[in-house]
Design a protein around this motif. Structure first.
Motif, mmCIF file in Angstrom:
data_model
loop_
_atom_site.group_PDB
_atom_site.id
_atom_site.type_symbol
_atom_site.label_atom_id
_atom_site.label_comp_id
_atom_site.label_asym_id
_atom_site.label_seq_id
_atom_site.Cartn_x
_atom_site.Cartn_y
_atom_site.Cartn_z
ATOM 1 N N ASN A 1 13.655 3.819 -0.190
ATOM 2 C CA ASN A 1 14.936 3.230 -0.818
ATOM 3 C C ASN A 1 14.839 1.745 -0.752
ATOM 4 O O ASN A 1 15.828 1.025 -0.759
ATOM 5 N N GLU A 2 13.796 1.141 -0.329
ATOM 6 C CA GLU A 2 13.507 -0.302 -0.209
ATOM 7 C C GLU A 2 12.596 -0.977 -1.082
ATOM 8 O O GLU A 2 11.600 -0.429 -1.493
ATOM 9 N N ILE A 3 12.946 -2.044 -1.711
ATOM 10 C CA ILE A 3 11.723 -2.945 -2.513
ATOM 11 C C ILE A 3 11.167 -3.586 -1.601
ATOM 12 O O ILE A 3 11.635 -4.450 -0.905
ATOM 13 N N VAL A 4 9.876 -3.497 -1.801
ATOM 14 C CA VAL A 4 8.941 -4.292 -0.854
ATOM 15 C C VAL A 4 8.374 -5.666 -1.642
ATOM 16 O O VAL A 4 8.050 -6.218 -0.887
ATOM 17 N N SER A 5 8.361 -5.395 -3.026
ATOM 18 C CA SER A 5 7.760 -6.628 -3.361
ATOM 19 C C SER A 5 8.275 -6.675 -4.993
ATOM 20 O O SER A 5 8.409 -5.715 -5.738
ATOM 21 N N THR A 6 8.397 -7.913 -5.743
ATOM 22 C CA THR A 6 8.647 -8.319 -6.827
ATOM 23 C C THR A 6 7.605 -9.394 -7.383
ATOM 24 O O THR A 6 7.409 -10.133 -6.967
ATOM 25 N N GLU A 7 6.995 -8.856 -8.637
ATOM 26 C CA GLU A 7 6.008 -9.661 -9.245
ATOM 27 C C GLU A 7 6.160 -9.554 -10.467
ATOM 28 O O GLU A 7 6.532 -8.763 -11.310
ATOM 29 N N GLY A 8 5.504 -10.998 -11.267
ATOM 30 C CA GLY A 8 5.688 -11.150 -12.566
ATOM 31 C C GLY A 8 4.647 -10.148 -13.377
ATOM 32 O O GLY A 8 3.594 -9.549 -12.928
ATOM 33 N N LEU A 9 5.109 -9.472 -14.427
ATOM 34 C CA LEU A 9 4.254 -8.578 -15.087
ATOM 35 C C LEU A 9 3.193 -9.325 -15.816
ATOM 36 O O LEU A 9 3.515 -10.088 -16.710
ATOM 37 N N LYS A 10 1.818 -8.814 -15.422
ATOM 38 C CA LYS A 10 0.754 -9.648 -16.196
ATOM 39 C C LYS A 10 0.675 -9.800 -17.401
ATOM 40 O O LYS A 10 0.285 -10.649 -18.130
ATOM 41 N N ASN A 11 0.781 -8.555 -18.256
ATOM 42 C CA ASN A 11 0.853 -8.355 -19.786
ATOM 43 C C ASN A 11 1.903 -8.647 -20.429
ATOM 44 O O ASN A 11 1.983 -8.189 -21.703
ATOM 45 N N HIS A 12 2.929 -9.137 -19.692
ATOM 46 C CA HIS A 12 4.238 -9.411 -20.634
ATOM 47 C C HIS A 12 4.003 -10.386 -21.372
ATOM 48 O O HIS A 12 3.779 -11.566 -21.043
ATOM 49 N N PRO A 13 4.710 -10.690 -22.625
ATOM 50 C CA PRO A 13 4.422 -11.637 -23.652
ATOM 51 C C PRO A 13 5.298 -12.903 -23.249
ATOM 52 O O PRO A 13 4.784 -13.988 -23.712
ATOM 53 N N GLY B 1 14.031 -13.164 -20.002
ATOM 54 C CA GLY B 1 13.738 -11.905 -20.270
ATOM 55 C C GLY B 1 12.194 -11.734 -19.638
ATOM 56 O O GLY B 1 11.647 -10.898 -20.268
ATOM 57 N N CYS B 2 11.797 -12.118 -18.536
ATOM 58 C CA CYS B 2 10.527 -12.145 -17.939
ATOM 59 C C CYS B 2 10.469 -10.781 -17.710
ATOM 60 O O CYS B 2 11.297 -10.134 -17.024
ATOM 61 N N GLY B 3 9.232 -10.136 -17.606
ATOM 62 C CA GLY B 3 8.710 -8.795 -17.305
ATOM 63 C C GLY B 3 8.350 -8.694 -15.840
ATOM 64 O O GLY B 3 8.086 -9.603 -15.044
ATOM 65 N N ILE B 4 8.848 -7.961 -15.032
ATOM 66 C CA ILE B 4 8.908 -7.802 -13.666
ATOM 67 C C ILE B 4 8.201 -6.424 -13.139
ATOM 68 O O ILE B 4 8.517 -5.412 -13.902
ATOM 69 N N GLU B 5 7.347 -6.506 -12.035
ATOM 70 C CA GLU B 5 6.837 -5.209 -11.471
ATOM 71 C C GLU B 5 7.367 -5.032 -10.257
ATOM 72 O O GLU B 5 7.389 -6.034 -9.238
ATOM 73 N N ILE B 6 8.008 -3.890 -9.944
ATOM 74 C CA ILE B 6 8.786 -3.728 -8.867
ATOM 75 C C ILE B 6 8.132 -2.681 -7.774
ATOM 76 O O ILE B 6 7.703 -1.472 -8.354
ATOM 77 N N LYS B 7 8.038 -2.853 -6.811
ATOM 78 C CA LYS B 7 7.260 -2.119 -5.817
ATOM 79 C C LYS B 7 8.300 -1.703 -4.696
ATOM 80 O O LYS B 7 8.864 -2.432 -3.990
ATOM 81 N N THR B 8 8.286 -0.262 -4.612
ATOM 82 C CA THR B 8 9.413 0.419 -3.625
ATOM 83 C C THR B 8 8.643 1.458 -2.753
ATOM 84 O O THR B 8 7.781 1.975 -3.081
ATOM 85 N N LYS B 9 9.326 1.405 -1.503
ATOM 86 C CA LYS B 9 8.915 2.422 -0.463
ATOM 87 C C LYS B 9 10.113 2.939 -0.135
ATOM 88 O O LYS B 9 10.947 2.408 0.352
ATOM 89 N N ALA C 1 0.822 -1.181 -0.109
ATOM 90 C CA ALA C 1 -0.025 0.073 -0.040
ATOM 91 C C ALA C 1 0.859 1.213 -0.169
ATOM 92 O O ALA C 1 1.619 1.379 0.824
ATOM 93 N N GLY C 2 0.433 2.035 -1.076
ATOM 94 C CA GLY C 2 1.424 3.464 -0.868
ATOM 95 C C GLY C 2 2.736 3.166 -1.415
ATOM 96 O O GLY C 2 3.427 4.171 -1.704
ATOM 97 N N ALA C 3 3.262 2.031 -2.036
ATOM 98 C CA ALA C 3 4.487 1.986 -2.898
ATOM 99 C C ALA C 3 4.357 2.509 -4.338
ATOM 100 O O ALA C 3 3.328 2.511 -4.878
ATOM 101 N N ALA C 4 5.503 2.903 -4.571
ATOM 102 C CA ALA C 4 5.912 3.281 -6.139
ATOM 103 C C ALA C 4 6.061 2.166 -6.966
ATOM 104 O O ALA C 4 6.531 0.973 -6.398
ATOM 105 N N THR C 5 5.536 1.928 -8.141
ATOM 106 C CA THR C 5 5.767 0.697 -9.093
ATOM 107 C C THR C 5 6.661 1.241 -9.952
ATOM 108 O O THR C 5 6.493 2.247 -10.641
#
Length: 194
Positions: free
Chosen positions: A68-80, A58-66, A43-47
């Protein structure tokens, strides 16, 4: 075993869909003692979006940061390539940045020692450059003689092997190849081939 009727099947299906919808929409965890709610860690994290660097897929990745700290890394849903999936290495990518165990300085183990000691970056780069020059000078081959007796110019180094990394992009890989060729290194490959 009782037989499931059509009406019972639809009731169970509707209840299951409703339960999964409510579970997906619930964004807060309840604390039973104090009945408080807590926001999700994202919640409130920059993407930010990018490409996972652990291998050559070469998987697409979505990184959430708060901050200077990375709080989550997830696969990018619309990445081919990965369509939202992410392997354990990509999922744990945040530890490459957040871990307190990550080394931020070079180490050297002196001859006869059983422990690693920190050295400066200048010393490390100097040691590596001197070792490359020493091996190149000792194993450089200017010419070879073929089976027919012809002398052929080869200008190559037989004492070095270089392994590329999936951490680098195409432009860096091009420079890496040029660097190896300039040194005369003939044995080099990329991590993806291993």
């Amino acid at each position: 075993m009782p037989k499931l009727t059509r009406r019972q099947f639809f009731k169970f299906t509707a209840a299951s869909v409703a339960a999964s919808y409510l579970a997906e929409k619930q964004a807060f965890a309840k604390d039973n003692e104090n009945d408080k709610t807590y926001p999700l860690m994202t919640a409130g994290a920059a993407t930010s979006y990018g490409i996972c660097h652990f291998c050559s897929v070469g998987c697409g990745i979505e990184i959430k940061t708060k901050g200077n700290e990375i709080v989550s890394t997830e696969g990018l849903k619309n990445h081919p390539i990965n369509e939202g999936a992410l392997c354990p290495k990509g999922r744990s990518l945040k530890e490459m940045h957040n871990s307190k165990l990550r080394l931020t300085y070079p180490l050297v183990r002196k001859p006869g020692s059983d422990k690693w000691e920190p050295i400066s970056w200048e010393d490390a780069i100097s040691k590596i450059a001197n070792k490359i020059k020493e091996v190149r000078d000792n194993t450089f081959e200017k010419t070879i003689t073929t089976k027919d007796g012809k002398v052929v110019k080869v200008n190559r180094v037989n004492g070095m092997f270089s392994l590329g990394s999936a951490e680098i992009d195409n432009e860096e890989a091009y420079l890496y190849t040029k660097f190896n060729r300039a040194l005369g290194v003939q044995y080099y490959t990329h991590q993806a081939e291993i």
